[in-house]
Motif scaffolding. Structure first.
Motif, PDB file in Angstrom:
ATOM      1  N   VAL A  50       0.856  -1.184   0.000  1.00 37.72           N
ATOM      2  CA  VAL A  50       0.000   0.000   0.000  1.00 37.72           C
ATOM      3  C   VAL A  50       0.892   1.234   0.000  1.00 37.72           C
ATOM      4  CG1 VAL A  50      -1.728   1.337   1.292  1.00 37.72           C
ATOM      5  CG2 VAL A  50      -1.858  -1.164   1.284  1.00 37.72           C
ATOM      6  N   VAL A  51       0.497   2.251  -0.749  1.00 35.66           N
ATOM      7  CA  VAL A  51       1.099   3.580  -0.631  1.00 35.66           C
ATOM      8  C   VAL A  51       0.100   4.485   0.078  1.00 35.66           C
ATOM      9  CG1 VAL A  51       1.827   5.654  -1.877  1.00 35.66           C
ATOM     10  CG2 VAL A  51       2.617   3.404  -2.620  1.00 35.66           C
ATOM     11  N   HIS A  52       0.556   5.102   1.169  1.00 41.34           N
ATOM     12  CA  HIS A  52      -0.274   6.018   1.955  1.00 41.34           C
ATOM     13  C   HIS A  52       0.229   7.430   1.682  1.00 41.34           C
ATOM     14  CE1 HIS A  52      -2.122   7.023   6.172  1.00 41.34           C
ATOM     15  NE2 HIS A  52      -2.342   7.985   5.281  1.00 41.34           N
ATOM     16  N   GLY A  53      -0.566   8.210   0.980  1.00 37.64           N
ATOM     17  CA  GLY A  53      -0.135   9.512   0.519  1.00 37.64           C
ATOM     18  C   GLY A  53      -0.608  10.660   1.389  1.00 37.64           C
ATOM     19  N   GLY A  68       0.636  -1.152 -10.060  1.00 46.08           N
ATOM     20  CA  GLY A  68      -0.197  -2.136  -9.393  1.00 46.08           C
ATOM     21  C   GLY A  68      -0.279  -1.968  -7.891  1.00 46.08           C
ATOM     22  N   ILE A  69       0.085  -0.779  -7.369  1.00 43.22           N
ATOM     23  CA  ILE A  69       0.095  -0.543  -5.922  1.00 43.22           C
ATOM     24  C   ILE A  69      -1.096   0.333  -5.553  1.00 43.22           C
ATOM     25  CG2 ILE A  69       1.424   0.300  -3.966  1.00 43.22           C
ATOM     26  CD1 ILE A  69       3.943   0.056  -5.722  1.00 43.22           C
ATOM     27  N   PRO A  70      -1.982  -0.132  -4.682  1.00 47.30           N
ATOM     28  CA  PRO A  70      -3.123   0.688  -4.278  1.00 47.30           C
ATOM     29  C   PRO A  70      -2.677   1.875  -3.433  1.00 47.30           C
ATOM     30  CG  PRO A  70      -3.039  -1.296  -2.948  1.00 47.30           C
ATOM     31  CD  PRO A  70      -1.976  -1.445  -3.999  1.00 47.30           C
ATOM     32  N   TYR A 349      -6.035  -0.204   5.478  1.00 42.66           N
ATOM     33  CA  TYR A 349      -5.126  -0.902   4.565  1.00 42.66           C
ATOM     34  C   TYR A 349      -5.640  -2.315   4.265  1.00 42.66           C
ATOM     35  CZ  TYR A 349      -1.488   2.542   5.993  1.00 42.66           C
ATOM     36  OH  TYR A 349      -0.760   3.672   6.246  1.00 42.66           O
ATOM     37  N   GLU A 350      -6.029  -3.016   5.318  1.00 41.48           N
ATOM     38  CA  GLU A 350      -6.473  -4.405   5.143  1.00 41.48           C
ATOM     39  C   GLU A 350      -7.724  -4.485   4.283  1.00 41.48           C
ATOM     40  OE1 GLU A 350      -6.752  -5.486   9.231  1.00 41.48           O
ATOM     41  OE2 GLU A 350      -4.722  -6.324   9.298  1.00 41.48           O
ATOM     42  N   SER A 351      -8.611  -3.497   4.409  1.00 38.99           N
ATOM     43  CA  SER A 351      -9.817  -3.503   3.579  1.00 38.99           C
ATOM     44  C   SER A 351      -9.474  -3.283   2.112  1.00 38.99           C
ATOM     45  CB  SER A 351     -10.799  -2.428   4.062  1.00 38.99           C
ATOM     46  OG  SER A 351     -10.326  -1.121   3.780  1.00 38.99           O
ATOM     47  N   VAL A 352      -8.439  -2.456   1.848  1.00 43.69           N
ATOM     48  CA  VAL A 352      -7.988  -2.249   0.473  1.00 43.69           C
ATOM     49  C   VAL A 352      -7.445  -3.551  -0.109  1.00 43.69           C
ATOM     50  CG1 VAL A 352      -6.218  -1.126  -0.936  1.00 43.69           C
ATOM     51  CG2 VAL A 352      -7.531   0.218   0.712  1.00 43.69           C
ATOM     52  N   LEU A 353      -6.623  -4.239   0.652  1.00 44.59           N
ATOM     53  CA  LEU A 353      -6.046  -5.491   0.162  1.00 44.59           C
ATOM     54  C   LEU A 353      -7.116  -6.560  -0.012  1.00 44.59           C
ATOM     55  CD1 LEU A 353      -2.739  -5.582   2.244  1.00 44.59           C
ATOM     56  CD2 LEU A 353      -3.063  -4.839  -0.120  1.00 44.59           C
ATOM     57  N   ALA A 354      -8.079  -6.593   0.919  1.00 45.92           N
ATOM     58  CA  ALA A 354      -9.159  -7.574   0.791  1.00 45.92           C
ATOM     59  C   ALA A 354     -10.005  -7.287  -0.444  1.00 45.92           C
ATOM     60  CB  ALA A 354     -10.023  -7.540   2.050  1.00 45.92           C
ATOM     61  N   ARG A 355     -10.234  -6.015  -0.710  1.00 45.52           N
ATOM     62  CA  ARG A 355     -11.022  -5.637  -1.891  1.00 45.52           C
ATOM     63  C   ARG A 355     -10.327  -6.072  -3.168  1.00 45.52           C
ATOM     64  NH1 ARG A 355     -12.235   0.633  -2.177  1.00 45.52           N
ATOM     65  NH2 ARG A 355     -13.175   0.099  -0.168  1.00 45.52           N
ATOM     66  N   ARG A 356      -9.000  -6.016  -3.151  1.00 47.36           N
ATOM     67  CA  ARG A 356      -8.237  -6.418  -4.329  1.00 47.36           C
ATOM     68  C   ARG A 356      -7.945  -7.916  -4.352  1.00 47.36           C
ATOM     69  NH1 ARG A 356      -3.960  -2.602  -6.975  1.00 47.36           N
ATOM     70  NH2 ARG A 356      -5.201  -0.712  -7.239  1.00 47.36           N
ATOM     71  N   ALA A 363       2.305 -11.100  -0.887  1.00 45.04           N
ATOM     72  CA  ALA A 363       2.840 -10.139  -1.844  1.00 45.04           C
ATOM     73  C   ALA A 363       4.361 -10.115  -1.830  1.00 45.04           C
ATOM     74  CB  ALA A 363       2.303  -8.734  -1.556  1.00 45.04           C
ATOM     75  N   HIS A 364       4.962 -10.536  -0.721  1.00 43.86           N
ATOM     76  CA  HIS A 364       6.414 -10.468  -0.597  1.00 43.86           C
ATOM     77  C   HIS A 364       6.925 -11.792  -0.036  1.00 43.86           C
ATOM     78  CE1 HIS A 364       6.104  -6.177  -1.316  1.00 43.86           C
ATOM     79  NE2 HIS A 364       5.102  -6.194  -0.468  1.00 43.86           N
TER      80      HIS A 364
END
Length: 365
Positions: A50-53, A68-70, A349-356, A363-364
């Motif tokens: 995740v990138v947190h801007g 490909g990074i949310p 963050y976890e909700s973003v990854l779950a959505r994707r 991922a790593h």
């Protein structure tokens, strides 16, 4: 989970945006998140979940999405006016005046000539369009208050999901001197010295007040050196005002503990971290009535109109006679700690990854 926190603009300016990023990053590391911090406009190289801007524009968001990074964004958005409407869909008189400020800027530019007007119009339109484009491309927005989330939707028409993540303080650091006796009439104002923070208005409102002493403490804003000089001149003309440079963050608790009341008569606050710090340290609190500070402080603070010196003076006089609020200190400890901020941020963050359909541990490898 690997996260990049990226502040691309305003890194040279001390203040809440830097504190929010750095302290959230530290609290996330305590939860086992691998956080990397990056400052400046140069696109960083690396791989993250995740990138947190913070202050990211559409170019930066698009670049991360292409890799490909949310992206999630902390909006730190003030809105088109310098206040929040108390009722959804209802425009108050003060909202109208706040929004009229933009009209006055256009009028001033038009009087200077068409070139200035065109430049101002294009700049403000471009700024708003950049926000709309960047925030519409983000996966989730993280405003600091419910009112801020409403402004993002109502002012800009951005419909990206919002998860409110409150700003916070290090409660244990500031609670250490809570029971310390304070001199009667002692008033403190902590913050970056700039027109938005309205130190000059505060100095003028409290100058010469009998039985009251005001200490103004904060770093100079690098873009407003002239304002600091105005504040110095005003303080020099008053026998009850002291203007001090910035102090280390670790020295702030002792500073709060030497004062009875803290005043923050700014033109707008989403949070007002110094108000939370002061309350946690046992000060009574005066803050601006413009913005979303009431979501944090409720009815346990005094509110003032930053445009009215009489309002600032009355609020401070009343706060000096108020007892410190134990209830507010407890609420800050329960709801506005960096640990709580980190938990909510991690959930986003976890909700973003779950959505994707992505798991950070996959991922790593």
């Amino acid at each position: 989970m690997k996260v990049l926190m990226w502040l691309n603009r305003g890194a040279e300016i001390p203040g809440g945006h830097r504190v929010q990023m750095e302290r959230t990053a530290a609290a996330l590391r305590d939860l086992g998140v691998a956080v990397e911090e990056h400052l400046g406009p140069v696109e960083p190289e690396g791989s993250w979940d995740v990138v947190h801007g913070f202050q990211l524009g559409p170019r930066e968001v698009a670049a991360m999405r292409a890799r490909g990074i949310p992206v999630v964004i902390s909006t730190i958005y003030w809105g088109l006016s310098y206040t929040s409407s108390p009722g959804a869909g209802r425009l108050t008189a003060r909202d109208a005046l706040g929004r009229g400020r933009r009209g006055l800027r256009y009028l001033g530019a038009s009087l200077r000539g068409r070139e200035d007007l065109t430049r101002l119009s294009l700049q403000e339109t471009a700024d708003d369009l950049d926000r709309v484009r960047a925030w519409s491309m983000a996966e989730i927005l993280l405003p600091n208050a419910e009112g801020e989330a409403r402004h993002v939707r109502d002012d800009l028409g951005v419909l990206t999901d919002c998860v409110v993540v409150p700003n916070a303080i290090d409660v244990s650091l500031f609670a250490a001197g809570v029971d310390r006796p304070r001199p009667a009439g002692s008033v403190l104002c902590v913050g970056r010295v700039e027109p938005h923070k309205n130190q000059l208005g505060t100095i003028r409102a409290l100058a010469g007040a009998p039985g009251l002493s005001l200490t103004v403490v904060g770093p100079a804003h690098p873009h407003h050196p002239g304002y600091l000089e105005e504040c110095r001149r005003a303080a020099a003309q008053a026998d009850n005002v002291t203007l001090l440079p910035a102090v280390e963050h670790s020295d702030l608790p002792a500073l709060y503990a030497r004062h009875r009341t803290h005043v923050l008569a700014t033109w707008y606050e989403t949070t007002g971290l110094v108000s939370l710090e002061a309350a946690a340290a046992g000060c009574t609190v005066v803050t601006t009535d413009r913005g979303h500070a009431r979501e944090y402080l409720g009815d346990e603070a005094r509110y003032c109109d930053p445009a009215d010196p009489g309002s600032i003076r009355r609020a401070v006089d009343r706060a000096l006679t108020d007892p410190p609020s134990t209830g507010l200190r407890h609420r800050i400890a329960d709801r506005f700690s960096w640990a709580e901020t980190a938990e909510r941020t991690l959930t986003a963050y976890e909700s973003v990854l779950a959505r994707r359909g992505t798991r950070a541990r996959d991922a790593h490898p």
